[in-house]
Scaffold this motif. Structure first.
Motif, PDB file in Angstrom:
ATOM      1  N   ASP A   1      34.573  33.787  41.690  1.00  0.00           N
ATOM      2  CA  ASP A   1      35.835  33.119  41.354  1.00  0.00           C
ATOM      3  C   ASP A   1      36.954  34.146  41.489  1.00  0.00           C
ATOM      4  N   GLN A   2      37.804  33.965  42.505  1.00  0.00           N
ATOM      5  CA  GLN A   2      38.945  34.852  42.731  1.00  0.00           C
ATOM      6  C   GLN A   2      40.223  34.034  42.604  1.00  0.00           C
ATOM      7  N   TRP A   3      41.137  34.523  41.782  1.00  0.00           N
ATOM      8  CA  TRP A   3      42.332  33.752  41.426  1.00  0.00           C
ATOM      9  C   TRP A   3      43.571  34.606  41.680  1.00  0.00           C
TER      10      TRP A   3
ATOM     11  N   TYR B   1      41.260  38.345  38.934  1.00  0.00           N
ATOM     12  CA  TYR B   1      42.535  37.703  39.275  1.00  0.00           C
ATOM     13  C   TYR B   1      43.545  38.777  39.637  1.00  0.00           C
TER      14      TYR B   1
ATOM     15  N   ARG C   1      43.111  29.818  44.636  1.00  0.00           N
ATOM     16  CA  ARG C   1      41.846  30.101  43.954  1.00  0.00           C
ATOM     17  C   ARG C   1      40.696  29.849  44.911  1.00  0.00           C
TER      18      ARG C   1
END
Length: 614
Positions: free
Chosen positions: A502-504, A358, A477
């Protein structure tokens, strides 16, 4: 140390003093003079009962024979009475007086001389009447031009002691009076020049947009405006000179310093951001960007051409293609409640080799700052938010230092499902209202790869409440999903897909209006019609994939239709947010052709009532 006291008069001194005062005409008869110092030890004198020798204005009329109250009032109302010596105290107070007081302690001024015709009484005029006359003198109704240049050099204003905006001693009150009087002119002014007034703060202009909201041309040339905050007083929010087409800021430090340091493009960008309707700045045309979109060679409809306030193309709803909507809906509706309340239960949702990271962007967007989303009373919890709890593991590559940047970039990329769960468990608690407020989220999805390596890409934009402050943050996201292998822990626990990546991104809050379907404002303003008039102002696919009617409701409404027809009805409900009744009517009237039905809906959606929608 010397002390001051009243000396004791010599014998006969009182009589000599009384004679001197009588000869000077200051008293009419002998008065017994007594020393009061002995009666009030400590030097404090009692209240004298002797009548003051100073004349009052009313005494002038009392002492003249033949003058009465009736004749005095009559003399004041005679036409052609002299107005010399008009005196106005205070530019904005508007106080009036009928007779001014005599100047005190003038040598040679006595009751006798005043009675002989030495009266110096002045007739006052309301300040607002002087301002009204000034505005009318500067007004040209033929060109609808109000010339308010160099007001400090106006002889009439100087004669009456008034302080126009920009002069020492002036305030916002004088400017407000001028702008209000200008708003009463007929026809309404289109052009106003406030050049050469030494205006050094935008606060003096803060009421300009209130009284003259339709102003088209404004000159502030050769003033003393220094910072962008001065311009924010007349721009930036709804109702602030939305129709302004030309602005001149030549000769202001704000403009000249930007040009001197080679920041001309930034200067123009800042001005046009605040005044998106401008076509002329500093006597030069503003270049606008437009795209040549191909159009059919024969068309009967007249296409509305883009203006400087909107982008050439409208914002479209969520884009989902090549994948079943139910797959996306089921994943999101299950993932985020667990992320908000039980993050450890997401262990099976991540692939054993999944990656998570993140990054934090603490900058408040210009649009959000202009709209006051972080300082308004409507969002009281925004001030309670603290970025410190997010910064420790943030992987914002633009903020990583040179010395340990590479090491931190590696350490903040969490690899493996267990590492992912540990990372997300350490972050502040959140609450995503996906099911209750689908219009606050936007979903785009499409397949990537091919063959056995086919994956699903999902891009989600939205907002969440941070616990426990209840402040709002925006986020982006990105998920890369893959089908859950048969027999895997994910499949056994009800997950049809697993997360590979998963990139936030967590951002300062900015309204979800940014992705509302319809015309896109170049700047943060309100008032444009949306593409969907009733509650369909929310993203269509997002609402359909996240908050569709329950299966039981659909089965009851679709029980009388064949399976192919049911699919078409569900599809058009998802794409248009029409309820089942109107969706069936739309399909029946278009021969159950889905494309024709959707095209027909786009033509008539503005005329549909609220009852037609989910």
């Amino acid at each position: 140390m010397s002390t001051f006291s009243s000396p004791t008069p010599a014998p006969g001194g009182r009589k000599l003093a009384a004679s001197a005062l009588k000869r000077a005409g200051l008293i009419d008869r002998d008065e017994h003079m007594r020393d009061v110092s002995s009666e009030n030890p400590g030097g404090r004198k009692g209240i004298s009962k002797i009548r003051s020798h100073r004349p009052r204005p009313v005494d002038i009329f009392k002492d003249q024979p033949g003058h009465s109250r009736a004749t005095t009032l009559a003399s004041r109302s005679q036409p052609g009475a002299s107005l010399e010596g008009i005196s106005i105290r205070g530019a904005a107070s508007g106080r009036t007086s009928t007779v001014g007081r005599l100047r005190r302690n003038v040598p040679g001024m006595t009751s006798a001389s005043a009675a002989a015709g030495g009266r110096v009484a002045t007739v006052a005029v309301k300040a607002v009447d002087v301002w009204r006359d000034f505005v009318k003198r500067r007004w040209n109704p033929e060109t609808r031009f109000l010339n308010l240049e160099s007001m400090s050099s106006d002889p009439e204003l100087g004669k009456h002691g008034l302080f126009p905006p920009g002069t020492p001693g002036s305030s916002i009150k004088e400017a407000s009076v001028i702008f209000k009087l200008a708003s009463q002119l007929e026809p309404p002014p289109q052009t106003i020049s406030l050049a050469n007034n030494n205006i050094g703060t935008g606060q003096l202009l803060s009421t300009l947009a209130h009284y003259l909201p339709t102003l088209a041309n404004l000159s502030l040339q050769n003033n003393d405006l220094k910072v962008w905050r001065d311009m924010d007083h007349i721009s930036g929010r709804k109702g602030k000179l939305e129709h302004l087409r030309e602005l001149i800021l030549l000769g202001n430090p704000l403009r000249e310093l930007e040009m001197k340091h080679g920041r001309g493009d930034k200067y123009k960008s800042e001005v046009t951001r605040r005044f998106p309707s401008l076509v002329m700045l500093d006597q030069e045309a503003i270049a606008t960007i437009a795209f040549d979109a191909p159009t059919p060679s024969c068309t009967t409809a007249t296409e509305e051409r883009p203006t400087a306030t909107t982008f050439p193309f409208e914002m479209k709803p969520s884009f989902i293609t090549g994948v079943d909507n139910a797959v996306i809906s089921n994943f999101l509706v299950r993932f985020f409640p667990l992320f908000d309340n039980q993050r450890a239960a997401l262990l099976d949702a991540y692939h054993p080799s999944a990656t998570f990271s993140y990054s934090v962007n603490t900058t408040i967007p210009s649009r959000a700052r202009t709209q006051g989303l972080h300082s308004s009373r409507e969002f009281p919890n925004q001030r309670k938010l603290d970025w410190a709890v997010w910064l420790g593991d943030s992987r914002n590559l633009t903020r990583l230092g040179r010395s340990d940047g590479a090491e931190k970039a590696v350490n903040t990329l969490h690899v493996g499902s267990e590492a992912v769960i540990r990372a997300i468990a350490s972050l502040p608690k959140t609450k995503h209202e996906i099911s209750n407020s689908p219009d606050k989220f936007c979903v785009d999805a499409w397949p990537i790869g091919q063959g056995d390596s086919l994956k699903l890409f999902i891009s989600l934009h939205g907002q969440f409440n941070e616990e426990p402050s209840q402040g709002i943050r925006s986020f982006d996201r990105t998920f890369v999903l893959a089908p859950a292998p048969p027999g895997s822990r994910a499949k056994l626990n009800g997950w049809d897909v697993v997360v590979l990546s998963d990139q936030w991104t967590i951002r300062a809050y900015s309204s979800h209006e940014a992705w509302r379907p319809g015309p896109m404002r170049v700047q943060a303003e309100e008032g444009l019609p949306t593409a969907l008039q009733p509650p369909q102002a929310m993203p269509q696919h997002s609402a359909a994939t996240i908050a569709v009617p329950s299966q039981a409701q659909l089965e009851g409404a679709l029980s009388g239709f064949s399976e192919p027809q049911r699919r078409l009805i569900v599809e058009i409900c998802q794409r248009t947010r029409l309820n089942v009744k109107y969706a069936v009517d739309c399909l029946q009237n278009n021969g159950w052709d889905l494309d024709r039905a959707v095209a027909n809906f786009e033509q008539v959606k503005g005329a549909l009532s609220r009852d037609a929608f989910l």
